[in-house]
Design a protein around this motif. Structure first.
Motif, PDB file in Angstrom:
ATOM      1  N   ALA A  49     -13.780 -28.414 -14.150  1.00  0.00           N
ATOM      2  CA  ALA A  49     -13.088 -29.389 -15.011  1.00  0.00           C
ATOM      3  C   ALA A  49     -13.863 -29.649 -16.299  1.00  0.00           C
ATOM      4  N   PRO A  50     -14.070 -28.620 -17.123  1.00  0.00           N
ATOM      5  CA  PRO A  50     -14.880 -28.797 -18.339  1.00  0.00           C
ATOM      6  C   PRO A  50     -14.162 -29.634 -19.391  1.00  0.00           C
ATOM      7  N   ALA A  51     -14.929 -30.432 -20.112  1.00  0.00           N
ATOM      8  CA  ALA A  51     -14.370 -31.202 -21.222  1.00  0.00           C
ATOM      9  C   ALA A  51     -14.089 -30.275 -22.398  1.00  0.00           C
ATOM     10  N   HIS A  52     -13.155 -30.666 -23.240  1.00  0.00           N
ATOM     11  CA  HIS A  52     -12.863 -29.908 -24.449  1.00  0.00           C
ATOM     12  C   HIS A  52     -14.133 -29.786 -25.295  1.00  0.00           C
ATOM     13  N   GLU A 103     -12.967 -16.987 -28.964  1.00  0.00           N
ATOM     14  CA  GLU A 103     -14.254 -17.007 -29.644  1.00  0.00           C
ATOM     15  C   GLU A 103     -15.373 -17.208 -28.627  1.00  0.00           C
ATOM     16  N   VAL A 104     -16.238 -16.206 -28.523  1.00  0.00           N
ATOM     17  CA  VAL A 104     -17.337 -16.226 -27.563  1.00  0.00           C
ATOM     18  C   VAL A 104     -18.570 -15.649 -28.237  1.00  0.00           C
ATOM     19  N   THR A 105     -19.740 -16.213 -27.924  1.00  0.00           N
ATOM     20  CA  THR A 105     -21.017 -15.649 -28.361  1.00  0.00           C
ATOM     21  C   THR A 105     -21.583 -14.790 -27.247  1.00  0.00           C
ATOM     22  N   PHE A 106     -21.992 -13.569 -27.562  1.00  0.00           N
ATOM     23  CA  PHE A 106     -22.560 -12.663 -26.566  1.00  0.00           C
ATOM     24  C   PHE A 106     -24.025 -12.401 -26.896  1.00  0.00           C
ATOM     25  N   GLN A 107     -24.878 -12.436 -25.852  1.00  0.00           N
ATOM     26  CA  GLN A 107     -26.314 -12.274 -26.077  1.00  0.00           C
ATOM     27  C   GLN A 107     -26.963 -11.648 -24.851  1.00  0.00           C
ATOM     28  N   VAL A 108     -27.720 -10.594 -25.055  1.00  0.00           N
ATOM     29  CA  VAL A 108     -28.484  -9.996 -23.963  1.00  0.00           C
ATOM     30  C   VAL A 108     -29.575 -10.971 -23.531  1.00  0.00           C
ATOM     31  N   ALA A 149     -13.633 -20.062 -21.849  1.00  0.00           N
ATOM     32  CA  ALA A 149     -13.188 -19.989 -23.245  1.00  0.00           C
ATOM     33  C   ALA A 149     -11.709 -20.349 -23.357  1.00  0.00           C
ATOM     34  N   ARG A 150     -10.914 -19.988 -22.366  1.00  0.00           N
ATOM     35  CA  ARG A 150      -9.491 -20.340 -22.375  1.00  0.00           C
ATOM     36  C   ARG A 150      -9.282 -21.842 -22.251  1.00  0.00           C
ATOM     37  N   ARG A 151     -10.307 -22.530 -21.777  1.00  0.00           N
ATOM     38  CA  ARG A 151     -10.233 -23.981 -21.627  1.00  0.00           C
ATOM     39  C   ARG A 151     -10.962 -24.680 -22.772  1.00  0.00           C
ATOM     40  N   TRP A 152     -11.041 -24.006 -23.912  1.00  0.00           N
ATOM     41  CA  TRP A 152     -11.552 -24.559 -25.163  1.00  0.00           C
ATOM     42  C   TRP A 152     -13.021 -24.966 -25.089  1.00  0.00           C
ATOM     43  N   CYS A 153     -13.787 -24.190 -24.331  1.00  0.00           N
ATOM     44  CA  CYS A 153     -15.230 -24.408 -24.280  1.00  0.00           C
ATOM     45  C   CYS A 153     -15.927 -23.478 -25.275  1.00  0.00           C
ATOM     46  N   ALA A 154     -17.126 -23.875 -25.691  1.00  0.00           N
ATOM     47  CA  ALA A 154     -17.973 -23.044 -26.549  1.00  0.00           C
ATOM     48  C   ALA A 154     -18.885 -22.234 -25.637  1.00  0.00           C
ATOM     49  N   VAL A 155     -18.541 -20.970 -25.407  1.00  0.00           N
ATOM     50  CA  VAL A 155     -19.195 -20.168 -24.372  1.00  0.00           C
ATOM     51  C   VAL A 155     -20.191 -19.185 -24.983  1.00  0.00           C
ATOM     52  N   THR A 156     -21.381 -19.137 -24.381  1.00  0.00           N
ATOM     53  CA  THR A 156     -22.357 -18.086 -24.649  1.00  0.00           C
ATOM     54  C   THR A 156     -22.438 -17.220 -23.402  1.00  0.00           C
ATOM     55  N   SER A 157     -22.084 -15.953 -23.535  1.00  0.00           N
ATOM     56  CA  SER A 157     -22.040 -15.033 -22.402  1.00  0.00           C
ATOM     57  C   SER A 157     -23.278 -14.153 -22.422  1.00  0.00           C
ATOM     58  N   THR A 158     -24.023 -14.122 -21.314  1.00  0.00           N
ATOM     59  CA  THR A 158     -25.267 -13.361 -21.259  1.00  0.00           C
ATOM     60  C   THR A 158     -25.294 -12.408 -20.071  1.00  0.00           C
ATOM     61  N   ASP A 159     -26.030 -11.328 -20.240  1.00  0.00           N
ATOM     62  CA  ASP A 159     -26.316 -10.382 -19.160  1.00  0.00           C
ATOM     63  C   ASP A 159     -27.472  -9.525 -19.649  1.00  0.00           C
ATOM     64  N   TYR A 160     -28.160  -8.851 -18.721  1.00  0.00           N
ATOM     65  CA  TYR A 160     -29.238  -7.961 -19.164  1.00  0.00           C
ATOM     66  C   TYR A 160     -28.746  -6.528 -19.295  1.00  0.00           C
ATOM     67  N   VAL A 161     -27.450  -6.284 -19.029  1.00  0.00           N
ATOM     68  CA  VAL A 161     -26.849  -4.974 -19.231  1.00  0.00           C
ATOM     69  C   VAL A 161     -25.940  -5.061 -20.453  1.00  0.00           C
ATOM     70  N   ALA A 162     -26.376  -4.477 -21.553  1.00  0.00           N
ATOM     71  CA  ALA A 162     -25.651  -4.604 -22.826  1.00  0.00           C
ATOM     72  C   ALA A 162     -24.242  -4.034 -22.737  1.00  0.00           C
ATOM     73  N   ALA A 163     -24.062  -2.957 -21.972  1.00  0.00           N
ATOM     74  CA  ALA A 163     -22.742  -2.337 -21.876  1.00  0.00           C
ATOM     75  C   ALA A 163     -21.721  -3.277 -21.248  1.00  0.00           C
ATOM     76  N   LEU A 164     -22.170  -4.116 -20.310  1.00  0.00           N
ATOM     77  CA  LEU A 164     -21.255  -5.076 -19.694  1.00  0.00           C
ATOM     78  C   LEU A 164     -20.852  -6.150 -20.694  1.00  0.00           C
ATOM     79  N   LEU A 165     -21.801  -6.599 -21.501  1.00  0.00           N
ATOM     80  CA  LEU A 165     -21.470  -7.588 -22.531  1.00  0.00           C
ATOM     81  C   LEU A 165     -20.478  -7.016 -23.540  1.00  0.00           C
ATOM     82  N   GLU A 166     -20.622  -5.741 -23.861  1.00  0.00           N
ATOM     83  CA  GLU A 166     -19.686  -5.120 -24.784  1.00  0.00           C
ATOM     84  C   GLU A 166     -18.279  -5.099 -24.190  1.00  0.00           C
TER      85      GLU A 166
END
Length: 290
Positions: free
Chosen positions: A63-66, A114-119, A85-102
């Motif tokens: 139940a994330p807040a806007h 709109e999502v930020t991606f970072q290894v 992200a579909r629930r209007w959150c500011a998401v930073t997506s991380t993983d140590y496998v760059a191909a998965l983030l891509e």
């Protein structure tokens, strides 16, 4: 390369001069290198996208807040990322496998999210204490070798009053048994505890209880639906890194591994028409940090 099978604890010991036994410390760096190779092989995005419903259900349970700031840890190709992200959150997506983030980035762009991606390494997250409203992971952080450290990191980056939300396979789940099957054919790394502990209520309470206001722990099932057991085995053998690497590792013994996988599927399969419908239990966990 032998598979760094992440689901079992086979702790090796070495004799001391006084005839007592001492436990070797796991070489986490080497283990993560092998795990990275395993998850980078095949094409996990084809597997991960079939699990999308679990990310949606987890986001709803949280139940994330806007505008809530969310860190997806070991986010893979972005199931929880997209759900929040579909629930209007500011998401930073991380993983140590760059191909998965891509793969996650491509999905986010397709959905115009709109999502930020970072290894990032789940055991050493490059973020400040209390930086996020929510940290989350769907079947990701549970596979880190240094489990206690990654649990501390999941909590550290969340502000007081924030939430830690996870979906983790349980010890008795179909996936738990599948990795046990792989482990009988390809030895796991020494000293690594079972990731299925993340689906155990007592272990979760031991890791997060000291800093938790509440811990909601609910058992659910995800149904693996395939045209047949052969379809599942072929699909996972081609695209699911740990299974792909296991078949490469066993070489001429591939037929025996396939036979054992088929037996594991039969143990759980509820379909009666030759297809495969296998419920796999998982824990949906939402922790509110004190």
């Amino acid at each position: 390369m032998p598979l760094a099978n992440p689901l079992f604890n086979l702790t090796k010991t070495s004799p001391r001069k006084d005839s007592t036994m001492t436990t070797q410390a796991p070489d986490y760096k080497a283990i993560k290198t092998k795990q990275n190779a395993a998850w980078s092989s095949g094409d996990y995005a084809k597997i991960g996208s079939t699990l999308q419903i679990t990310g949606e259900m987890l986001a709803e349970a949280t139940a994330p807040a806007h505008g809530a700031t969310v860190l997806d840890v070991a986010g893979g190709n972005g199931n929880a990322t997209l759900a929040f992200a579909r629930r209007w959150c500011a998401v930073t997506s991380t993983d140590y496998v760059a191909a998965l983030l891509e793969a996650g980035r491509i999905r986010a762009e397709a959905d115009k999210l709109e999502v930020t991606f970072q290894v990032a390494d789940a055991e050493d997250l490059p973020f400040e204490d209390g930086q996020f409203d929510i940290s989350t992971s769907t079947f990701g952080v549970m596979f880190t070798p240094n489990q206690e450290q990654s649990a501390r990191e999941m909590s550290r980056v969340v502000r007081p009053g924030g939430k830690i939300a996870m979906a983790n396979w349980t010890p008795d789940s179909f996936i738990g048994h599948l990795f046990k099957t792989l482990g009988r054919h390809v030895p796991p790394p020494a000293g690594v505890q079972s990731p299925a502990r993340w689906g155990n209520r007592d272990w979760i309470e031991a890791q997060f209880g000291a800093t938790a206001e509440t811990i909601a722990f609910e058992l659910k099932n995800f149904n693996f639906r395939y045209a047949s057991p052969d379809h599942f085995i072929d699909f996972f053998r081609t695209y699911y890194g740990p299974v792909h690497k296991a078949f490469l590792a066993v070489g001429d013994a591939a037929e025996a591994l396939e036979t054992d996988m088929r037996a594991t599927i039969a143990q759980f399969n509820v379909a009666t028409d030759g297809s495969m419908i296998v419920p796999s239990e998982y824990a949906e966990i939402v922790i509110t940090k004190r």
